[in-house]
Design a protein around this motif. Structure first.
Motif, PDB file in Angstrom:
ATOM      1  N   PRO A   5       0.801  -1.235   0.000  1.00 37.98           N
ATOM      2  CA  PRO A   5       0.000   0.000   0.000  1.00 37.98           C
ATOM      3  C   PRO A   5       0.828   1.277   0.000  1.00 37.98           C
ATOM      4  O   PRO A   5       0.433   2.274  -0.601  1.00 37.98           O
ATOM      5  N   SER A   6       1.981   1.261   0.628  1.00 39.06           N
ATOM      6  CA  SER A   6       2.805   2.472   0.673  1.00 39.06           C
ATOM      7  C   SER A   6       3.390   2.833  -0.693  1.00 39.06           C
ATOM      8  O   SER A   6       3.830   3.959  -0.898  1.00 39.06           O
ATOM      9  N   ASP A   7       3.382   1.875  -1.646  1.00 32.83           N
ATOM     10  CA  ASP A   7       3.886   2.137  -2.996  1.00 32.83           C
ATOM     11  C   ASP A   7       2.881   2.898  -3.863  1.00 32.83           C
ATOM     12  O   ASP A   7       3.262   3.438  -4.897  1.00 32.83           O
ATOM     13  N   VAL A   8       1.619   2.921  -3.447  1.00 35.13           N
ATOM     14  CA  VAL A   8       0.583   3.596  -4.230  1.00 35.13           C
ATOM     15  C   VAL A   8       0.727   5.103  -4.044  1.00 35.13           C
ATOM     16  O   VAL A   8       0.785   5.592  -2.913  1.00 35.13           O
ATOM     17  N   PRO A   9       0.786   5.859  -5.151  1.00 37.63           N
ATOM     18  CA  PRO A   9       0.887   7.320  -5.022  1.00 37.63           C
ATOM     19  C   PRO A   9      -0.309   7.895  -4.262  1.00 37.63           C
ATOM     20  O   PRO A   9      -1.430   7.412  -4.401  1.00 37.63           O
ATOM     21  N   GLN A  10      -0.066   8.880  -3.445  1.00 41.46           N
ATOM     22  CA  GLN A  10      -1.101   9.501  -2.616  1.00 41.46           C
ATOM     23  C   GLN A  10      -2.293   9.961  -3.462  1.00 41.46           C
ATOM     24  O   GLN A  10      -3.428   9.866  -3.026  1.00 41.46           O
ATOM     25  N   SER A  11      -2.040  10.451  -4.661  1.00 40.05           N
ATOM     26  CA  SER A  11      -3.118  10.958  -5.509  1.00 40.05           C
ATOM     27  C   SER A  11      -4.067   9.861  -5.987  1.00 40.05           C
ATOM     28  O   SER A  11      -5.214  10.135  -6.316  1.00 40.05           O
ATOM     29  N   LEU A  12      -3.609   8.611  -6.018  1.00 38.84           N
ATOM     30  CA  LEU A  12      -4.441   7.494  -6.475  1.00 38.84           C
ATOM     31  C   LEU A  12      -5.184   6.779  -5.349  1.00 38.84           C
ATOM     32  O   LEU A  12      -6.128   6.041  -5.607  1.00 38.84           O
ATOM     33  N   LYS A  13      -4.763   6.979  -4.121  1.00 41.49           N
ATOM     34  CA  LYS A  13      -5.336   6.216  -3.004  1.00 41.49           C
ATOM     35  C   LYS A  13      -6.844   6.390  -2.835  1.00 41.49           C
ATOM     36  O   LYS A  13      -7.549   5.398  -2.660  1.00 41.49           O
ATOM     37  N   PRO A  14      -7.402   7.614  -2.888  1.00 43.89           N
ATOM     38  CA  PRO A  14      -8.853   7.728  -2.700  1.00 43.89           C
ATOM     39  C   PRO A  14      -9.660   6.974  -3.769  1.00 43.89           C
ATOM     40  O   PRO A  14     -10.609   6.261  -3.440  1.00 43.89           O
ATOM     41  N   ALA A  15      -9.271   7.111  -5.027  1.00 45.88           N
ATOM     42  CA  ALA A  15      -9.997   6.432  -6.103  1.00 45.88           C
ATOM     43  C   ALA A  15      -9.851   4.919  -6.008  1.00 45.88           C
ATOM     44  O   ALA A  15     -10.830   4.175  -6.163  1.00 45.88           O
ATOM     45  N   LEU A  16      -8.646   4.452  -5.745  1.00 42.81           N
ATOM     46  CA  LEU A  16      -8.403   3.020  -5.634  1.00 42.81           C
ATOM     47  C   LEU A  16      -9.136   2.446  -4.422  1.00 42.81           C
ATOM     48  O   LEU A  16      -9.728   1.363  -4.503  1.00 42.81           O
ATOM     49  N   THR A  17      -9.150   3.168  -3.330  1.00 40.86           N
ATOM     50  CA  THR A  17      -9.874   2.723  -2.136  1.00 40.86           C
ATOM     51  C   THR A  17     -11.365   2.601  -2.424  1.00 40.86           C
ATOM     52  O   THR A  17     -11.989   1.593  -2.079  1.00 40.86           O
ATOM     53  N   SER A  18     -11.944   3.598  -3.069  1.00 44.60           N
ATOM     54  CA  SER A  18     -13.374   3.549  -3.411  1.00 44.60           C
ATOM     55  C   SER A  18     -13.689   2.386  -4.341  1.00 44.60           C
ATOM     56  O   SER A  18     -14.691   1.688  -4.170  1.00 44.60           O
ATOM     57  N   TYR A  19     -12.841   2.186  -5.316  1.00 44.13           N
ATOM     58  CA  TYR A  19     -13.043   1.093  -6.277  1.00 44.13           C
ATOM     59  C   TYR A  19     -13.010  -0.265  -5.573  1.00 44.13           C
ATOM     60  O   TYR A  19     -13.877  -1.115  -5.785  1.00 44.13           O
ATOM     61  N   LEU A  20     -12.022  -0.472  -4.727  1.00 43.26           N
ATOM     62  CA  LEU A  20     -11.893  -1.743  -4.015  1.00 43.26           C
ATOM     63  C   LEU A  20     -13.031  -1.947  -3.018  1.00 43.26           C
ATOM     64  O   LEU A  20     -13.541  -3.063  -2.864  1.00 43.26           O
ATOM     65  N   LEU A  21     -13.437  -0.874  -2.339  1.00 44.20           N
ATOM     66  CA  LEU A  21     -14.566  -0.974  -1.415  1.00 44.20           C
ATOM     67  C   LEU A  21     -15.851  -1.318  -2.166  1.00 44.20           C
ATOM     68  O   LEU A  21     -16.664  -2.117  -1.683  1.00 44.20           O
ATOM     69  N   ALA A  22     -16.053  -0.730  -3.343  1.00 44.71           N
ATOM     70  CA  ALA A  22     -17.245  -1.032  -4.137  1.00 44.71           C
ATOM     71  C   ALA A  22     -17.267  -2.504  -4.536  1.00 44.71           C
ATOM     72  O   ALA A  22     -18.311  -3.170  -4.436  1.00 44.71           O
ATOM     73  N   MET A  23     -16.128  -3.020  -4.965  1.00 40.99           N
ATOM     74  CA  MET A  23     -16.057  -4.438  -5.337  1.00 40.99           C
ATOM     75  C   MET A  23     -16.362  -5.333  -4.132  1.00 40.99           C
ATOM     76  O   MET A  23     -17.135  -6.285  -4.233  1.00 40.99           O
ATOM     77  N   ALA A  24     -15.763  -5.019  -3.009  1.00 39.00           N
ATOM     78  CA  ALA A  24     -15.958  -5.829  -1.807  1.00 39.00           C
ATOM     79  C   ALA A  24     -17.390  -5.717  -1.297  1.00 39.00           C
ATOM     80  O   ALA A  24     -17.998  -6.724  -0.914  1.00 39.00           O
ATOM     81  N   ASP A  25     -17.935  -4.501  -1.294  1.00 42.71           N
ATOM     82  CA  ASP A  25     -19.313  -4.311  -0.823  1.00 42.71           C
ATOM     83  C   ASP A  25     -20.308  -5.102  -1.669  1.00 42.71           C
ATOM     84  O   ASP A  25     -21.253  -5.698  -1.148  1.00 42.71           O
TER      85      ASP A  25
END
Length: 125
Positions: A5-25
């Motif tokens: 997770p620390s390798d992910v650029p800060q600018s991508l974290k919110p979008a990637l988090t939302s995408y992964l949460l949507a898939m999991a939800d």
């Protein structure tokens, strides 16, 4: 692509988090809806198979929740952090797609079609 997770650029974290949460939800809610059919399927083989599908959806959601947990600064690959995301968030914060949300009112055709449509949607996603 990113080893941790620390390798992910800060600018991508919110979008990637939302995408992964949507898939999991999606998988989490669909698994719970399908699990309601346990013992109620139209015949034994269908009942057992659909219960297995429900367990697989929930297990996939469990693993998917671990990814955004790491992006949110929680311990990555932690079952506790994944469970907090799965069970600890209010329903209003869930990012489910529209066709996994409604109940099937124990209509077998609706339940099977919903699973089929979701599988196709998930494949495209």
């Amino acid at each position: 692509m990113f080893a941790k997770p620390s390798d992910v650029p800060q600018s991508l974290k919110p979008a990637l988090t939302s995408y992964l949460l949507a898939m999991a939800d999606d998988k989490f809610l669909l698994g719970h809806h399908n699990g309601e059919w346990t013992g109620l399927g139209p015949f034994l083989e269908a009942d057992i198979a659909f219960s297995n599908v429900a367990q697989q959806e929930i297990a996939h959601a469990q693993e998917l929740y671990k990814l955004p947990a790491g992006l949110l600064g929680r311990e990555a690959d932690s079952t506790v952090a994944a469970n907090e995301l799965a069970y600890g968030r209010p329903a209003a914060e869930r990012l489910c797609c529209r066709f996994v949300e409604p109940e099937d009112d124990f209509d077998w055709a609706v339940a099977v079609c919903r699973q089929c449509f979701f599988d196709h949607f998930d494949l495209l996603r």
